[in-house]
Motif scaffolding. Structure first.
Motif, PDB file in Angstrom:
ATOM      1  N   PHE A 342       4.514  -8.680   6.466  1.00 30.14           N
ATOM      2  CA  PHE A 342       4.493  -7.358   5.824  1.00 30.14           C
ATOM      3  C   PHE A 342       5.492  -7.322   4.664  1.00 30.14           C
ATOM      4  N   ASN A 343       6.621  -7.989   4.866  1.00 28.34           N
ATOM      5  CA  ASN A 343       7.617  -8.076   3.805  1.00 28.34           C
ATOM      6  C   ASN A 343       7.036  -8.797   2.580  1.00 28.34           C
ATOM      7  N   LEU A 344       6.242  -9.827   2.850  1.00 28.45           N
ATOM      8  CA  LEU A 344       5.615 -10.581   1.767  1.00 28.45           C
ATOM      9  C   LEU A 344       4.631  -9.693   0.991  1.00 28.45           C
ATOM     10  N   LEU A 345       3.852  -8.867   1.740  1.00 31.11           N
ATOM     11  CA  LEU A 345       2.890  -7.980   1.074  1.00 31.11           C
ATOM     12  C   LEU A 345       3.614  -6.996   0.167  1.00 31.11           C
ATOM     13  N   SER A 346       4.777  -6.548   0.629  1.00 31.48           N
ATOM     14  CA  SER A 346       5.530  -5.602  -0.166  1.00 31.48           C
ATOM     15  C   SER A 346       6.085  -6.282  -1.416  1.00 31.48           C
ATOM     16  N   ARG A 347       6.566  -7.500  -1.229  1.00 35.10           N
ATOM     17  CA  ARG A 347       7.133  -8.277  -2.323  1.00 35.10           C
ATOM     18  C   ARG A 347       6.080  -8.606  -3.386  1.00 35.10           C
ATOM     19  N   LEU A 348       4.896  -9.033  -2.913  1.00 33.38           N
ATOM     20  CA  LEU A 348       3.872  -9.475  -3.849  1.00 33.38           C
ATOM     21  C   LEU A 348       3.057  -8.330  -4.432  1.00 33.38           C
ATOM     22  N   PHE A 349       2.620  -7.421  -3.548  1.00 37.80           N
ATOM     23  CA  PHE A 349       1.599  -6.461  -3.988  1.00 37.80           C
ATOM     24  C   PHE A 349       2.107  -5.031  -4.105  1.00 37.80           C
ATOM     25  N   GLY A 350       3.403  -4.835  -3.888  1.00 36.94           N
ATOM     26  CA  GLY A 350       3.968  -3.497  -4.068  1.00 36.94           C
ATOM     27  C   GLY A 350       3.438  -2.475  -3.077  1.00 36.94           C
ATOM     28  N   VAL A 351       3.205  -2.926  -1.833  1.00 36.01           N
ATOM     29  CA  VAL A 351       2.754  -1.974  -0.811  1.00 36.01           C
ATOM     30  C   VAL A 351       3.624  -2.093   0.435  1.00 36.01           C
ATOM     31  N   ALA A 352       3.815  -0.975   1.134  1.00 36.42           N
ATOM     32  CA  ALA A 352       4.531  -1.023   2.411  1.00 36.42           C
ATOM     33  C   ALA A 352       3.516  -0.906   3.533  1.00 36.42           C
TER      34      ALA A 352
END
Ligand SMILES: [Zn+2]
Length: 657
Positions: A342-352
């Motif tokens: 989930f941290n990666l998704l936030s880092r890459l795609f700007g979503v929480a």
């Protein structure tokens, strides 16, 4: 490093099959056998072995003399002549003799035991070097040919009779004992043999010990043990039972199986278990002018090399690195891996990714199912949601421990409420063993981590699309090769050191994942990548040939992995499209390399948002080539995949981790 020696054209010294008779054709009249020359080959081999750097042992894989000696009445003389040649080498290096069918045609078991030095116990193990174990098998534990061994033959015939309908008690040569046998059944013939129950149990316990001690194991057998490294009629009767034992010992325990008997030789790499099956040619077929029919095997921690007299003869087999799941799993608790993902998704795609706190937010079908909302970090709006249903259950299909994903509700402007489009919902379904103890967290294997990342890569295609035309949203209407790209792209992040560290360390102690473990995971991508890539290319080519050519296809032409074990074009709905996996790998590696080239975190985030905007958002509504170019600024290149697989040097700077 340690070494052992053997005949180059056969196994260590498999199938010397000497007889004092003139050269002759083999039974099928396809090859000429130089009986006397094989003795000359052995003599030269022994000369070289004496001069070679220290050898841990020398191997004779059986069939030192031919059955014709029996008819000629000079079995003893022939055997003595062969053993005499071994003597100078045997004085300095232990020689491991194995029993072959031809020994049993000429002698009884008891005679073999008395005449051939150190051939008993018939099956045995020894350690040639620290961390290594060699198992010498008795492939004729069960047999139907033993000279004077009426009880053993009785048992062997009884076993064979269950698999072969012909009259096996008729005098040798008077009945076609192969009649009616097809495919792998062809191994159930009297010249073969099998491993008895006691020996199987012994193999099991040896391999358990080896596995517990993290030892590597080399197996020596007169008869080949894998169908792809042999012809069916030369296989060990119960090779399947033996392979099952190798499997139970875990990947990377048994690394090499060396066999003789099948004179043409064969090779198969079992990538699942990490076993190289090598069947060596017999010196009977060595060119009489060229007696360099022997070799030395050098064993290194990461590879084995079969060294011939000529450089071009060298063959190297890589050994699968020992990344053992038992050691890795404590660093891969499901909760930690999800946090990292989930941290990666936030880092890459700007979503929480926010877990639903209100149980009424979405309907749930089981208490282990979770629902998550996807919130855009810029607009603070909930833009999508997904279910995670991770545990194995009767209500689900078996996916071999892996994860998969699909869309539940797709993005649609038409089906929305008022001016708000319908927000997409996806589901990610796992096949994890349910926890037995409540106090222990669920631990994943690295393979499961990869499949979770891949499933998430498929889910984000549905979750982050903003394609207003519902029939083109997410993966709908998208070319299959391009649809396979984002899942593989996200899977590559499971190999990223920073991502691995973000899983939070050991579930009990909290210790970070050891650096050598991280490096082991990173380097595992290149392991045996050349063979795997060639396999994929050749399967893709067969698939295309099958769908584009009218003439029939020779199913034996594609090496060990023929059409007989290739179901891709028939069952998966990817007819004439097997190549898409490779092409998606090219895109994934090339895209991932953009992140490795990035200068620092802000650039990574910018790239990630561009990936979301260019690749994920348009769904099937934009030509893939345009989508890719607007992300990467150029067309995809194959070089990144080759670098990733360790098949090309010049790796670009890695700054992402
Ligand atoms: Zn044989």
């Amino acid at each position: 490093m340690w070494r052992f020696a053997m005949h180059r054209f056969s196994s260590p010294l498999p199938d010397v099959q000497y007889a004092d008779v003139d050269d002759a054709w083999n039974f099928m009249r396809t090859r000429r056998r130089a009986y006397r020359n094989s003795l000359e080959c052995l003599r030269r081999a022994v000369d070289d072995w004496i001069r070679a750097p220290p050898l841990a042992f020398i191997v004779d894989l059986g069939d030192m003399i031919d059955q014709q000696c029996e008819a000629q009445g000079d079995s003893r003389e022939c055997l003595d002549r062969v053993l005499k040649i071994f003597e100078p080498a045997a004085a300095v290096t232990p020689v491991q003799h194995l029993i072959g069918n031809h020994e049993l045609y000429n002698f009884s078991r008891a005679e073999c035991g008395a005449l051939i030095p150190n051939i008993t116990p018939w099956y045995r193990s020894f350690s040639p070097a620290a961390g290594w174990r060699v198992l010498v098998l008795d492939a004729y534990d069960m047999n139907a040919i033993e000279n004077g061994g009426s009880q053993a033959v009785e048992e062997g015939l009884e076993f064979l009779g269950r698999h072969n309908p012909n009259d096996l008690r008729a005098p040798r040569g008077s009945v076609d004992v192969t009649k009616g046998l097809t495919g792998l059944q062809q191994r159930f013939v009297p010249m073969g043999g099998g491993i008895g129950e006691r020996q199987l149990a012994w193999i099991r316990s040896e391999l358990q010990d080896a596995s517990a001690l993290s030892e590597r194991v080399v197996v020596l057998s007169h008869l080949p043990m894998h169908p792809a490294a042999s012809t069916p009629s030369a296989l060990l009767w119960n090779f399947d039972e033996a392979l099952a034992e190798f499997g139970k010992a875990g990947q990377g325990t048994v690394v090499l199986v060396m066999a003789g008997h099948f004179h043409s030789g064969g090779y198969f790499w079992d990538s699942e278990l990490g076993i190289h099956h090598v069947t060596l040619e017999s010196p009977l077929h060595a060119d009489p002018e060229d007696a360099r029919a022997h070799c030395i095997v050098e064993v290194w921690p990461d590879r084995m090399e079969l060294l011939g007299e000529l450089d071009s003869d060298a063959i190297a087999w890589e050994l699968r690195p020992r990344t053992r799941d038992e050691a890795l799993q404590p660093y891969l608790p499901l909760t930690g891996v999800l946090k990292g993902l989930f941290n990666l998704l936030s880092r890459l795609f700007g979503v929480a990714v926010v877990p639903a706190t209100d149980r009424g937010e979405a309907p749930l079908w089981h208490r282990s199912v979770r629902f998550y909302r996807v919130v855009d970090l810029k607009t603070r709006a909930s833009i999508a949601g997904f279910y995670l249903d991770p545990f194995r259950s009767e209500r689900k299909r078996d996916s071999g421990g892996d994860f998969w994903a699909d869309v539940t509700l797709s993005y649609s402007a038409l089906l929305g409420l008022g001016n708000t489009p319908r927000r997409p919902v996806a589901h990610i379904v796992g096949d994890l063993e349910p926890r037995l103890e409540k106090s222990k967290p669920t631990l994943l294997s690295f393979k499961q981590v990869r499949s979770l990342f891949r499933a998430m890569g498929q889910a984000v295609q549905e979750l982050l699309t903003n394609q207003e035309v519902g029939l083109m949203a997410g993966t709908k209407g998208l070319e299959v090769d391009f649809a396979a790209f984002p899942p593989r792209f996200l899977e590559l992040w499971a190999y990223d050191p920073a991502t691995l560290r973000s899983f939070g360390g050991h579930f009990e102690s909290g210790d970070p994942m050891p650096e050598e473990m991280i490096q082991g995971i990173v380097s595992s991508q290149a392991f045996h990548s050349g063979s795997r890539l060639l396999d994929e290319v050749s399967l893709a080519k067969i698939d295309l040939d099958l769908h584009s050519k009218e003439e029939s296809h020779d199913i034996t032409s594609s090496g060990g992995k023929g059409l007989t074990s290739f179901s891709g074009p028939f069952s998966s709905g990817y007819a004439a499209g097997y190549f898409i996996g490779l092409w998606a790998d090219v895109l994934a590696a090339d895209a991932f390399e953009a992140f490795q080239e990035a200068e620092g975190e802000p650039e990574i985030q910018e790239l990630g948002l561009r990936f979301r905007e260019a690749i994920l958002a348009p769904g099937g509504g934009r030509a893939p080539v345009d989508a890719y170019r607007s992300f990467r600024g150029r067309s995809p290149r194959v070089a990144a995949l080759l670098r990733r697989l360790g098949l090309s040097s010049g790796r670009p700077e890695t700054k992402a981790s």
